[in-house]
Structures are given as structure tokens and as C-alpha cells.
Motif scaffolding. Structure first.
Motif, PDB file in Angstrom:
ATOM      1  N   UNK B  39       8.959 -28.315   9.454  1.00 53.63           N
ATOM      2  CA  UNK B  39       8.283 -28.070  10.736  1.00 53.63           C
ATOM      3  C   UNK B  39       9.290 -27.647  11.809  1.00 53.63           C
ATOM      4  N   UNK B  40      10.533 -28.149  11.698  1.00 53.08           N
ATOM      5  CA  UNK B  40      11.580 -27.776  12.658  1.00 53.08           C
ATOM      6  C   UNK B  40      12.035 -26.336  12.427  1.00 53.08           C
ATOM      7  N   UNK B  41      11.999 -25.925  11.161  1.00 51.16           N
ATOM      8  CA  UNK B  41      12.357 -24.544  10.824  1.00 51.16           C
ATOM      9  C   UNK B  41      11.336 -23.597  11.475  1.00 51.16           C
ATOM     10  N   UNK B  42      10.073 -24.009  11.453  1.00 53.05           N
ATOM     11  CA  UNK B  42       9.016 -23.224  12.102  1.00 53.05           C
ATOM     12  C   UNK B  42       9.257 -23.194  13.618  1.00 53.05           C
ATOM     13  N   UNK B  43       9.702 -24.320  14.172  1.00 46.52           N
ATOM     14  CA  UNK B  43       9.997 -24.401  15.611  1.00 46.52           C
ATOM     15  C   UNK B  43      11.115 -23.423  15.972  1.00 46.52           C
ATOM     16  N   UNK B  44      12.156 -23.404  15.136  1.00 44.87           N
ATOM     17  CA  UNK B  44      13.286 -22.500  15.394  1.00 44.87           C
ATOM     18  C   UNK B  44      12.824 -21.050  15.294  1.00 44.87           C
ATOM     19  N   UNK B  45      12.042 -20.729  14.266  1.00 44.06           N
ATOM     20  CA  UNK B  45      11.534 -19.361  14.102  1.00 44.06           C
ATOM     21  C   UNK B  45      10.752 -18.939  15.345  1.00 44.06           C
ATOM     22  N   UNK B  46       9.912 -19.846  15.866  1.00 47.60           N
ATOM     23  CA  UNK B  46       9.110 -19.505  17.033  1.00 47.60           C
ATOM     24  C   UNK B  46      10.005 -19.242  18.248  1.00 47.60           C
ATOM     25  N   UNK B  47      11.024 -20.077  18.404  1.00 51.95           N
ATOM     26  CA  UNK B  47      11.959 -19.889  19.515  1.00 51.95           C
ATOM     27  C   UNK B  47      12.658 -18.525  19.409  1.00 51.95           C
ATOM     28  N   UNK B  48      13.060 -18.168  18.195  1.00 52.06           N
ATOM     29  CA  UNK B  48      13.747 -16.886  17.999  1.00 52.06           C
ATOM     30  C   UNK B  48      12.811 -15.720  18.326  1.00 52.06           C
ATOM     31  N   UNK B  49      11.538 -15.862  17.931  1.00 51.58           N
ATOM     32  CA  UNK B  49      10.580 -14.786  18.221  1.00 51.58           C
ATOM     33  C   UNK B  49      10.338 -14.658  19.726  1.00 51.58           C
ATOM     34  N   UNK B  50      10.276 -15.789  20.411  1.00 53.17           N
ATOM     35  CA  UNK B  50      10.073 -15.751  21.868  1.00 53.17           C
ATOM     36  C   UNK B  50      11.251 -15.053  22.535  1.00 53.17           C
ATOM     37  N   UNK B  51      12.451 -15.348  22.021  1.00 50.34           N
ATOM     38  CA  UNK B  51      13.646 -14.675  22.557  1.00 50.34           C
ATOM     39  C   UNK B  51      13.592 -13.172  22.248  1.00 50.34           C
ATOM     40  N   UNK B 139       4.393 -31.121  30.601  1.00 49.37           N
ATOM     41  CA  UNK B 139       3.266 -31.000  29.669  1.00 49.37           C
ATOM     42  C   UNK B 139       3.694 -30.917  28.208  1.00 49.37           C
ATOM     43  N   UNK B 140       2.739 -31.241  27.337  1.00 52.05           N
ATOM     44  CA  UNK B 140       2.972 -31.111  25.902  1.00 52.05           C
ATOM     45  C   UNK B 140       1.815 -30.352  25.286  1.00 52.05           C
ATOM     46  N   UNK B 141       2.144 -29.552  24.270  1.00 47.95           N
ATOM     47  CA  UNK B 141       1.102 -28.918  23.458  1.00 47.95           C
ATOM     48  C   UNK B 141       1.528 -29.134  22.011  1.00 47.95           C
ATOM     49  N   UNK B 142       0.861 -30.066  21.356  1.00 48.39           N
ATOM     50  CA  UNK B 142       1.257 -30.448  19.999  1.00 48.39           C
ATOM     51  C   UNK B 142       0.457 -29.650  18.976  1.00 48.39           C
ATOM     52  N   UNK B 143       0.963 -29.619  17.756  1.00 47.11           N
ATOM     53  CA  UNK B 143       0.293 -29.012  16.582  1.00 47.11           C
ATOM     54  C   UNK B 143      -0.066 -27.548  16.844  1.00 47.11           C
ATOM     55  N   UNK B 144       0.900 -26.797  17.377  1.00 46.64           N
ATOM     56  CA  UNK B 144       0.645 -25.416  17.794  1.00 46.64           C
ATOM     57  C   UNK B 144       0.477 -24.481  16.602  1.00 46.64           C
ATOM     58  N   UNK B 145      -0.539 -23.614  16.680  1.00 46.16           N
ATOM     59  CA  UNK B 145      -0.681 -22.561  15.680  1.00 46.16           C
ATOM     60  C   UNK B 145      -0.548 -21.177  16.314  1.00 46.16           C
ATOM     61  N   UNK B 146      -0.451 -21.136  17.654  1.00 45.95           N
ATOM     62  CA  UNK B 146      -0.231 -19.857  18.349  1.00 45.95           C
ATOM     63  C   UNK B 146       0.393 -20.161  19.710  1.00 45.95           C
ATOM     64  N   UNK B 147       1.415 -19.406  20.062  1.00 45.38           N
ATOM     65  CA  UNK B 147       2.110 -19.624  21.339  1.00 45.38           C
ATOM     66  C   UNK B 147       2.240 -18.284  22.057  1.00 45.38           C
ATOM     67  N   UNK B 148       1.717 -18.198  23.289  1.00 50.15           N
ATOM     68  CA  UNK B 148       1.825 -16.956  24.058  1.00 50.15           C
ATOM     69  C   UNK B 148       2.372 -17.270  25.445  1.00 50.15           C
ATOM     70  N   UNK B 149       3.577 -16.750  25.724  1.00 49.49           N
ATOM     71  CA  UNK B 149       4.185 -16.962  27.035  1.00 49.49           C
ATOM     72  C   UNK B 149       3.543 -15.992  28.026  1.00 49.49           C
ATOM     73  N   UNK B 150       3.157 -16.512  29.192  1.00 58.49           N
ATOM     74  CA  UNK B 150       2.581 -15.653  30.233  1.00 58.49           C
ATOM     75  C   UNK B 150       3.157 -16.094  31.568  1.00 58.49           C
ATOM     76  N   UNK B 151       4.291 -15.484  31.939  1.00 59.50           N
ATOM     77  CA  UNK B 151       4.928 -15.800  33.216  1.00 59.50           C
ATOM     78  C   UNK B 151       5.435 -17.231  33.257  1.00 59.50           C
ATOM     79  N   UNK B 152       4.891 -18.007  34.210  1.00 58.14           N
ATOM     80  CA  UNK B 152       5.378 -19.376  34.419  1.00 58.14           C
ATOM     81  C   UNK B 152       4.618 -20.394  33.577  1.00 58.14           C
TER      82      UNK B 152
END
Lengths: 316, 249
Positions: B39-51, B139-152
Motif C-alpha cells: 500500500x505504501x508503494x501505491x502511495x509513493x507511485x501516486x506522489x510521483x504522478x502528482x509531481x 483533513x484526512x481522506x482514507x482508502x483513496x481510489x482516485x486523487x485529483x489536485x485542484x488548486x488549494x
């Protein structure tokens, strides 16, 4: 004597049976004064249900428009604010409880016991680790409140009674945060029973081959009054919705009857069903690991067996 | 700098068959393959994609544990993390202590997001992300299956029992990942070579002012109760007869 606070789970109008299971777990603590708290926009009907659960002495209601739907960011500080009289604070091991309870625990500077599956004493519990491949007995340090989630598949629902506990309205003095906003909920609503609480579950694996083929399981499930589940392989392949997944990373269930069609029985799946009363496995591979845990096994082609079952079940 | 913090945990590999020690003091971990918690590997992948999408400039991987954990930090660096922090600590780290340590790092690093796995596949606690969000008062958003950054803010779709819930949360925030958020990338050999040159700082937890205490003691480990093997039936009719005789259908 223990003073137990249980956070009610509900959908805005009805109490979730997971709450009754938390109460049943609390019964095992020994002599206890049990309180259920209902956070909701309109808590009255939910509270009336909770008040009928066996050995619940008090039901507290916290009515606030911010509690529709429930958000942990709003509920956790309110629970923390009312926590001081209680020796134990329990929530269910559902996505609701898993999201909420650690936030409560941290606000109270307390550790949490996740997924209680058995109570050894008021401070000593059994819980599964390594996807249920080991069971650890844990003891919470003296003096600290016991914050825990209750593994609902491990407990029967507490009985309901004719008499009713006292219901009191309270309003904890907490400024609710504005940083978390509910946007939407998409639920695959159906007339079938809820997978988590159904007495019978029909479940399919990768062998179903397509989402269309899954229809034969829905048809059988309707005949049986059963919920429909799926293995992770079937969900990953797109044959079934995410919320149908049974197993370690999906739902942990304990139905009276579990019928597994074309599911090989990976350990992660078996973790999700091992509390089922009766497991029936149908698979064309006689070596499939699911047969090691099944009460009844049948080797054969599910596309032939499912219609046969439906016909035989229709006869008388 | 817009930064994402990704805490990772070294755990027994997903594919290892877990055995409980005969004396009940734990599970066998000697000589067993260890990996980054999936699950942490998925977290890292998501962070890399956001970057990669331009919403963040730096991804920092962090772990808490003994010297061996550096293997997993090097893997995280090879996947694409820019630098790594190793809080060196040999004691048992409970989720609350992990959250307190992470909070201290957050105070220094000021990330816009901390992305964690929803649970570690060893202790299956599912607590650290939520505890961190509480202590951080974010805030927390647990058990994420989709993450979309929109400004702040960030829109997160969560896998909950009843279906998919979407929340909008203000940054900075904590997100925990579910299985279907993404598929982590494979590490290529040149990346492993490059990772050796990336910065990895070792931190003493005492310097962070966090006392490592154990509040929940494990007293005994046991294998789960085995289900007894049942009977094989020869056809559908026999199955229905058996289920009827038990009153199950």
C-alpha cells in the motif's frame, strides 16, 4: 466497572447492524455500563433502534447538520470531547470505524486495538495480523482508555429487547473544522441484501470470464435471497464492482452460507470468508485451494452447475 | 517548495507464507524476503504522478526502523523519490508513535500532502494516517481510489463499504491509499544506480523529541484456527440434498 462508549454507524436513517456487534463485543468485557452515541442530522429514529439493543443503558444523540453524512473530521473531536468518563470506546471495523477511531485515539493520546476478534479480559484482546495468518493476543497498558475497532464478523449481533434505554440529547462544545467537505456518494444500489450482513452470499471469481457472465450469479442469488460477492481477481478484471470484493482488502464476511463459484481460494480471499458457517466451493480445478476450506466441494463447470442449481432450488 | 511526504514501512513480502514461531513469541522473519509495504508503494507511485503532473516539486520518502530499512528507502529512491529520511530506531513502533515522529518531520518539511498506505500488511492496524491527520489537525481522506489536485484543495474518491465516496479536502492533508488507486511502476536498473547517489539522511528519534513507548503489549502469537476439510459431492443434486438437509437452502 467498565464504562463503554460505542459510536453508532448508520446511513442517516437506519442503524447499521455493525453497531449491535460492537455491543455484543462489549458484553464480553464483564460488568459494564454501555452507552451508544448517535451523531446524525436527525438522530431520533436511529437512537430508538439503538435503545432496544440488549444491555445498552443509555443512548446519547448529537444532532447537527454537519453529520449528514458522517465525516471523521467532524465526529472525532466531538467523541474526544465527551470521552473522559469512559474506560472503553468502540467502533466497528468497517470503513466508517476504521476511518474514525484512530483519529479519536490520537486526539486522546491513546493507542488503538484494531479488529478485536475475541475478548480475553477488559484490557486483553485477540486480533488478526498478517491477513489473518496469525492471531496475536494484546494487552493495553493500565490506566489508559481502551480505544478499539471490533471485527464484526467475529461477533453475533446483540439481541434486541422490548424495553428501551434512556435517550438523551447532548451537544459537545467543539468548533467543527471546515477543511473537509462531502461531495458525492455513488453506491451500486440494489434490492439484494447487503453483502456485509447477508445470511447467504453467492460469489464469483475470474472463471466467470466477463461481467455479462456474472449475471447468472445474480439470478441464482435472487432465487436464494443472497447477496453477491466477488474475488479480487474478478474485480480487477472488471467483472464486478469494487464494493463487491470479498477478502483481506475487501469485505470480511460471516454469512450462514457462502457459495464460491470459480474462485481458486487465494489466502487473501479465504481471510475474508473463514468465519462463514458453511462454505460451498464449485470449481473445475479439483486442486483449487478453496476445496481445503470448503464444507462441500463440487468439481465441475460452473456454467452448467449454476443453472442446474437454480432449477433444483425452484423445484419444491 | 511544494513537497509530498511518503512514509513507507519495511514488511514481510506479500508472497511469503507466514509461520508463527512454535513458542508463540512472534512470526518467523529470519531469512524471509522483505519489501516495501504494498500500500505504501501505491502511495509513493501516486506522489510521483502528482509531481509529474506538475502539482508538486519534490517527493520525500521516510521510514522508521532499524538499519535494514535503508534497502526499502533505496528502492523508493529508485522508483523516483528525490530524497529519503531514515528515522533510526530498533524498538517496536506503534502507529501513534509513528504518527508523532511523522508530525515532527512534517513540521520541518512543511509538505502539501502526506500520502500513506491505508495499512501495513504485517500488523494490519490501519491507524497511522488517521492518527497523523488528527495530530496535525488537518483533513484526512482514507482508502483513496482516485486523487485529483485542484488548486488549494484535493478531491479524493474513497472506497467505502457502501460504494465510492468523494470528499474535497483542503491542503495540506493526509491521504491513505487503497489497492486500486494505481499500479506502481517497475524499477529499472539505471534507476537503481542513480538512487545510490540520492540523499538519504539518518535521524535520531531523540533529536525529534519523541519518546518511543509501547502501550499495547503483544503477549502471545498463534496460528489461526484451521477449518476442517469438508466433503466432496459428485453432482448438483447431491449438493442441493446436502444443503437442504442442513436447512441452508
Amino acid at each position: 466497572m467498565n464504562k463503554v462508549l460505542i459510536i453508532a454507524e448508520h446511513d442517516g436513517s437506519r442503524l447499521n447492524p455493525a453497531t449491535n456487534k460492537c455491543v455484543r463485543c462489549a458484553h464480553d468485557l464483564g460488568e459494564s455500563d454501555i452507552t451508544v452515541v448517535v451523531f446524525a442530522a436527525e438522530p431520533a429514529a436511529i437512537a430508538a433502534e439503538a435503545a432496544k439493543i440488549d444491555r445498552v443503558q443509555t443512548v446519547l444523540t448529537v444532532a447537527h447538520s454537519a453529520h449528514a453524512p458522517l465525516l471523521s473530521a467532524n465526529v472525532a473531536p466531538q467523541v474526544a470531547a465527551m470521552a473522559s468518563p469512559y474506560t472503553h470506546i468502540f467502533g466497528p471495523s468497517t470503513t466508517f470505524g476504521k476511518d474514525l477511531m484512530p483519529r479519536v485515539a490520537a486526539l486522546l493520546d491513546a493507542a488503538q486495538v484494531s479488529d478485536i476478534m475475541a475478548v480475553e479480559s477488559a484490557r486483553c484482546f485477540k486480533r488478526p495480523i498478517y491477513a489473518g495468518n496469525a492471531i496475536v493476543t494484546v494487552e493495553v497498558e493500565p490506566g489508559a482508555p481502551v480505544i478499539a475497532t471490533v471485527r464484526t464478523a467475529s461477533f453475533e449481533a446483540a439481541a434486541t429487547t422490548e424495553s428501551s434505554a434512556a435517550i438523551e440529547s447532548i451537544s459537545p462544545e467543539v468548533t467543527l473544522p471546515q477543511h473537509t467537505r462531502f461531495v458525492s456518494m455513488s453506491a451500486a444500489r440494489s434490492d439484494r441484501p447487503d453483502l456485509q450482513t447477508a445470511n447467504r452470499v453467492v460469489s464469483g471469481g475470474r472463471a466467470l470470464g466477463s461481467a455479462e457472465n456474472f449475471q447468472i450469479l445474480y439470478s441464482l442469488a435472487d432465487k436464494l435471497g443472497a447477496a453477491v460477492g466477488a474475488s479480487r481477481a474478478a474485480v480487477d478484471a472488471g467483472y464486478a464492482a469494487n464494493d463487491m470484493q470479498v477478502g483481506q482488502t475487501g469485505k470480511i464476511i460471516a454469512p450462514e452460507l457462502y457459495l464460491a463459484f470459480g474462485i481458486s481460494g487465494a489466502i487473501q480471499h479465504l481471510t475474508g470468508i473463514k468465519d462463514a458457517r458453511t462454505i460451498v466451493a464449485i470449481n473445475k480445478d479439483a486442486e483449487a485451494p478453496i476445496f481445503e476450506v470448503a464444507d462441500y466441494g463440487l468439481v465441475g463447470d460452473l456454467f452448467q452447475i449454476v443453472p442446474e442449481l437454480e432449477t433444483l432450488l425452484s423445484a419444491n | 517548495m511544494k513537497r509530498i511526504l511518503v512514509p513507507i514501512k519495511r514488511v514481510v513480502d506479500y508472497n511469503v507464507r507466514i509461520r508463527v514461531k512454535p513458542d508463540g513469541t512472534g512470526v518467523v522473519t529470519d531469512g524471509v524476503k522483505m519489501s516495501i509495504n504494498p500500500f505504501d508503494e501505491i502511495a509513493l507511485e501516486e506522489a510521483l504522478r502528482i509531481k509529474e503532473q506538475g502539482h508538486a516539486e519534490e517527493v520525500v520518502a521516510v521510514t522508521i526502523g532499524g538499519n535494514d530499512c535503508q534497502q526499502q528507502l533505496r528502492t523508493a529512491l529508485a522508483m523516483g523519490a528525490d530524497r529519503a529520511l531514515h528515522v533510526l530506531c530498533d524498538e517496536v513502533i506503534e502507529p501513534l508513535v509513528a504518527a508523532k515522529i511523522l508530525l515532527k518531520l512534517i513540521e520541518k518539511e512543511a509538505p502539501i500532502l502526506a500520502i500513506l498506505g491505508k495499512q501495513a500488511i504485517d500488523d494490519d492496524c490501519n491507524q497511522t494516517g488517521q492518527m497523523l491527520a488528527a495530530l496535525w489537525d488537518r483533513p484526512q481522506a482514507t482508502f483513496a481510489s482516485k486523487v485529483e489536485i485542484a488548486g488549494e484543495s484535493v478531491r479524493v474518491t474513497r472506497e467505502v463499504d457502501a460504494g465510492l465516496e468523494t470528499l474535497e479536502i483542503d491542503l495540506p492533508a493526509v491521504i491513505t491509499t487503497d489497492l486500486r488507486l494505481n499500479e506502481p511502476r517497475y524499477v529499472k536498473l539505471p534507476d537503481i544506480m542513480k538512487a545510490k547517489k540520492k540523499p538519504l539522511d539518518v535521524i535520531d528519534p531523540v533529536s525529534l523529541g519523541v519518546t518511543v513507548t509501547q502501550r499495547i503489549k503483544a503477549t502471545h502469537y498463534a496460528p489461526p484456527a484451521a477449518r476442517s476439510k469438508g466433503v466432496m459431492v459428485k453432482d448438483t443434486a447431491e449438493l442441493v440434498t446436502a444443503l437442504r438437509s442442513k436447512g441452508l437452502v
